[in-house]
Design an enzyme around this catalytic site. Structure first.
Site, PDB file in Angstrom:
ATOM      1  N   ALA A   1      59.791  -0.382 -59.595  1.00 45.55           N
ATOM      2  CA  ALA A   1      59.253  -0.472 -60.951  1.00 45.55           C
ATOM      3  C   ALA A   1      58.432   0.793 -61.176  1.00 45.55           C
ATOM      4  CB  ALA A   1      58.385  -1.716 -61.074  1.00 45.55           C
TER       5      ALA A   1
ATOM      6  N   GLY B   1      61.147  -2.938 -57.015  1.00 47.56           N
ATOM      7  CA  GLY B   1      61.967  -3.490 -58.099  1.00 47.56           C
ATOM      8  C   GLY B   1      63.410  -2.994 -58.036  1.00 47.56           C
TER       9      GLY B   1
ATOM     10  N   GLU C   1      65.047  -5.198 -55.566  1.00 47.14           N
ATOM     11  CA  GLU C   1      65.159  -6.516 -56.217  1.00 47.14           C
ATOM     12  C   GLU C   1      66.314  -6.529 -57.221  1.00 47.14           C
ATOM     13  OE1 GLU C   1      60.832  -6.434 -57.141  1.00 47.14           O
ATOM     14  OE2 GLU C   1      60.896  -8.514 -56.472  1.00 47.14           O
TER      15      GLU C   1
ATOM     16  N   GLU D   1      55.809  -3.188 -51.979  1.00 47.21           N
ATOM     17  CA  GLU D   1      54.780  -3.685 -52.910  1.00 47.21           C
ATOM     18  C   GLU D   1      53.438  -3.949 -52.241  1.00 47.21           C
ATOM     19  OE1 GLU D   1      57.949  -4.523 -53.119  1.00 47.21           O
ATOM     20  OE2 GLU D   1      58.545  -4.845 -55.194  1.00 47.21           O
TER      21      GLU D   1
HETATM   22  N1  DAK Z   1      57.420   4.869 -60.324  1.00 46.85           N
HETATM   23  C1  DAK Z   1      57.139   5.976 -61.040  1.00 46.85           C
HETATM   24  N2  DAK Z   1      57.474   7.210 -60.640  1.00 46.85           N
HETATM   25  C2  DAK Z   1      58.098   7.348 -59.463  1.00 46.85           C
HETATM   26  C3  DAK Z   1      58.417   6.230 -58.649  1.00 46.85           C
HETATM   27  C4  DAK Z   1      58.050   4.944 -59.132  1.00 46.85           C
HETATM   28  N3  DAK Z   1      58.344   3.817 -58.495  1.00 46.85           N
HETATM   29  N4  DAK Z   1      59.033   6.687 -57.538  1.00 46.85           N
HETATM   30  C5  DAK Z   1      59.088   8.016 -57.646  1.00 46.85           C
HETATM   31  N5  DAK Z   1      58.544   8.425 -58.800  1.00 46.85           N
HETATM   32  C6  DAK Z   1      58.401   9.786 -59.295  1.00 46.85           C
HETATM   33  C7  DAK Z   1      57.309  10.545 -58.522  1.00 46.85           C
HETATM   34  O1  DAK Z   1      56.047  10.223 -59.025  1.00 46.85           O
HETATM   35  C8  DAK Z   1      57.715  11.966 -58.788  1.00 46.85           C
HETATM   36  O2  DAK Z   1      57.315  12.322 -60.081  1.00 46.85           O
HETATM   37  P1  DAK Z   1      56.452  13.710 -60.353  1.00 46.85           P
HETATM   38  O3  DAK Z   1      55.263  13.593 -59.480  1.00 46.85           O
HETATM   39  O4  DAK Z   1      57.417  14.788 -59.938  1.00 46.85           O
HETATM   40  O5  DAK Z   1      56.165  13.659 -61.813  1.00 46.85           O
HETATM   41  C9  DAK Z   1      59.252  11.905 -58.798  1.00 46.85           C
HETATM   42  O6  DAK Z   1      59.578  10.538 -59.042  1.00 46.85           O
HETATM   43  C10 DAK Z   1      59.881  12.322 -57.464  1.00 46.85           C
HETATM   44  O7  DAK Z   1      59.283  11.551 -56.441  1.00 46.85           O
HETATM   45  P2  DAK Z   1      58.605  12.205 -55.129  1.00 46.85           P
HETATM   46  O8  DAK Z   1      58.122  13.573 -55.402  1.00 46.85           O
HETATM   47  O9  DAK Z   1      57.629  11.212 -54.604  1.00 46.85           O
HETATM   48  O10 DAK Z   1      59.876  12.300 -54.159  1.00 46.85           O
HETATM   49  P3  DAK Z   1      59.867  12.263 -52.573  1.00 46.85           P
HETATM   50  O11 DAK Z   1      61.229  12.676 -52.144  1.00 46.85           O
HETATM   51  O12 DAK Z   1      58.711  13.032 -52.022  1.00 46.85           O
HETATM   52  O13 DAK Z   1      59.645  10.722 -52.189  1.00 46.85           O
HETATM   53  C11 DAK Z   1      59.976   8.343 -52.402  1.00 46.85           C
HETATM   54  C12 DAK Z   1      60.607   9.759 -52.524  1.00 46.85           C
HETATM   55  C13 DAK Z   1      60.986   7.347 -52.965  1.00 46.85           C
HETATM   56  C14 DAK Z   1      59.709   8.035 -50.931  1.00 46.85           C
HETATM   57  C15 DAK Z   1      58.641   8.329 -53.195  1.00 46.85           C
HETATM   58  O14 DAK Z   1      58.902   8.796 -54.523  1.00 46.85           O
HETATM   59  C16 DAK Z   1      58.021   6.965 -53.282  1.00 46.85           C
HETATM   60  O15 DAK Z   1      57.420   6.457 -52.332  1.00 46.85           O
HETATM   61  N6  DAK Z   1      58.148   6.370 -54.467  1.00 46.85           N
HETATM   62  C17 DAK Z   1      57.493   5.106 -54.770  1.00 46.85           C
HETATM   63  C18 DAK Z   1      58.176   3.968 -54.064  1.00 46.85           C
HETATM   64  C19 DAK Z   1      57.491   2.697 -54.416  1.00 46.85           C
HETATM   65  O16 DAK Z   1      56.393   2.403 -53.959  1.00 46.85           O
HETATM   66  N7  DAK Z   1      58.110   2.052 -55.348  1.00 46.85           N
HETATM   67  C20 DAK Z   1      57.463   0.989 -56.120  1.00 46.85           C
HETATM   68  C21 DAK Z   1      57.433  -0.261 -55.371  1.00 46.85           C
HETATM   69  S1  DAK Z   1      56.460  -1.392 -56.234  1.00 46.85           S
HETATM   70  C22 DAK Z   1      56.157  -6.093 -61.901  1.00 46.85           C
HETATM   71  C23 DAK Z   1      57.184  -6.636 -61.204  1.00 46.85           C
HETATM   72  C24 DAK Z   1      57.667  -5.988 -60.104  1.00 46.85           C
HETATM   73  C25 DAK Z   1      57.071  -4.844 -59.674  1.00 46.85           C
HETATM   74  C26 DAK Z   1      56.018  -4.332 -60.366  1.00 46.85           C
HETATM   75  C27 DAK Z   1      55.549  -4.949 -61.478  1.00 46.85           C
HETATM   76  N8  DAK Z   1      55.623  -6.720 -63.052  1.00 46.85           N
HETATM   77  C28 DAK Z   1      56.329  -7.808 -63.590  1.00 46.85           C
HETATM   78  C29 DAK Z   1      54.646  -6.072 -63.789  1.00 46.85           C
HETATM   79  C30 DAK Z   1      57.603  -4.133 -58.561  1.00 46.85           C
HETATM   80  C31 DAK Z   1      56.879  -3.129 -58.085  1.00 46.85           C
HETATM   81  C32 DAK Z   1      57.506  -2.100 -57.298  1.00 46.85           C
HETATM   82  O17 DAK Z   1      58.665  -1.788 -57.421  1.00 46.85           O
END
Ligand code: DAK
Length: 261
Positions: free
Chosen positions: A66, A112, A115, A135
């Site tokens: 997400a 997400g 998911e 998460e």
């Molecule tokens: N959201 C927003 N931006 C993201 C992102 C994300 N999930 N994942 C990556 N990006 C963006 C980065 O911020 C970066 O943007 P800039 O800084 O260049 O503007 C760009 O994509 C490239 O990412 P990286 O520079 O980080 O690339 P790397 O190769 O260094 O790393 C990575 C790749 C996939 C390991 C890293 O980007 C990472 O850890 N990303 C986040 C993974 C993560 O934690 N995903 C979210 C999980 S939490 C909800 C229901 C469900 C959920 C939430 C709310 N509600 C009903 C409200 C679920 C939550 C989740 O999914």
């Protein structure tokens, strides 16, 4: 003009939906969830579509979760409201789609994003794909059905390990866990997914949609999947697709389910 978050391409009765936010690793913001949900509903309504494939644009990510930047400031009420809305608008729509949905996982499938993949009926991953539910590292729990669907796919123990460690697993590990059906080279991912979709396309859409309903019933608390199966089995008889399938067998020819119904 605003860039579309989801690109639709239809070929050979297969509807391919590509999530198109590569600069954000295809992270799911509210608009993308809404657009994708509507595309799935529209694809199902068009009976010429026999299978739907969801993938991510470019070759780094399927969906990296997400959109963290969007939900960072949510309150408790907003969080719950969005979880409910997102589940209803997209994740439940996919799971209950009459038309089978294949996730072609072309890179990171996190939070997400994973998911989303596990709401699909079939998963094919490229060998570079990495999957995880990070998460809890953000002080959240999986909010789009992950605690429920992951456990039903891989069992409680592995689901809890994946959620509690917030770690990532490789495509090969995911295959061993039963989380993905197939693993292939990245350049072969779409071809592999399309080949599965083509095999599905040859069979009775009516019988496939009933099979989806029966399988889902078995995982719905309070519903007896065996009872649903008996009723759905009976309801196949005398339908045009049953007549075509059985007649084709007797006549020693391949059934043709297109243009029926
Ligand atoms: N959201 C927003 N931006 C993201 C992102 C994300 N999930 N994942 C990556 N990006 C963006 C980065 O911020 C970066 O943007 P800039 O800084 O260049 O503007 C760009 O994509 C490239 O990412 P990286 O520079 O980080 O690339 P790397 O190769 O260094 O790393 C990575 C790749 C996939 C390991 C890293 O980007 C990472 O850890 N990303 C986040 C993974 C993560 O934690 N995903 C979210 C999980 S939490 C909800 C229901 C469900 C959920 C939430 C709310 N509600 C009903 C409200 C679920 C939550 C989740 O999914």
């Amino acid at each position: 003009m605003n860039q579309k978050n989801v690109i639709k391409e239809i070929k050979d009765n297969i509807c391919c939906l590509t999530i198109n936010r590569p600069k954000h690793l295809n992270a799911l913001n509210k608009n993308t969830i809404k657009e994708l949900g509507l595309e799935i509903i529209n694809a199902q309504k068009d009976k010429s579509n026999r299978c739907i494939i969801i993938t991510g644009s470019e070759n780094k990510a399927f969906v990296a979760g997400a959109d963290i930047k969007e939900f960072i400031s949510f309150t408790k009420i907003e969080g719950e409201k969005l979880a409910r809305k997102g589940q209803e608008e997209l994740f439940d729509v996919i799971e209950n789609s009459n038309t089978p949905v294949i996730a072609a996982i072309n890179g990171f499938a996190l939070g997400g994003g994973l998911e989303l993949a596990i709401a699909c009926h079939i998963r094919v991953a490229s060998e570079n794909a990495k999957m995880g539910l990070p998460e809890v590292s953000l002080g959240l729990i999986p909010g789009y059905g992950g605690t429920q669907r992951l456990a039903s796919l891989v069992g409680k123990g592995k689901a809890l390990e994946m959620i509690a460690t917030a770690g990532m697993i490789s495509a090969d590990e995911a295959k061993q866990w039963g989380l993905v059906n197939h693993v292939c080279l990245q350049q072969d991912l779409m071809e592999k997914s399309i080949n599965i979709a083509k095999k599905i396309s040859k069979n009775s859409p009516m019988a496939i949609s009933k099979s989806i309903r029966c399988i889902n019933s078995g995982f719905t608390p309070g519903t007896n999947g065996f009872e649903v199966e008996k009723i759905e089995f009976g309801s196949c008889f005398a339908t045009p697709e049953f007549i075509e399938g059985t007649t084709a067998f007797i006549e020693k020819r391949k059934p043709n389910f297109s243009n029926i119904g």
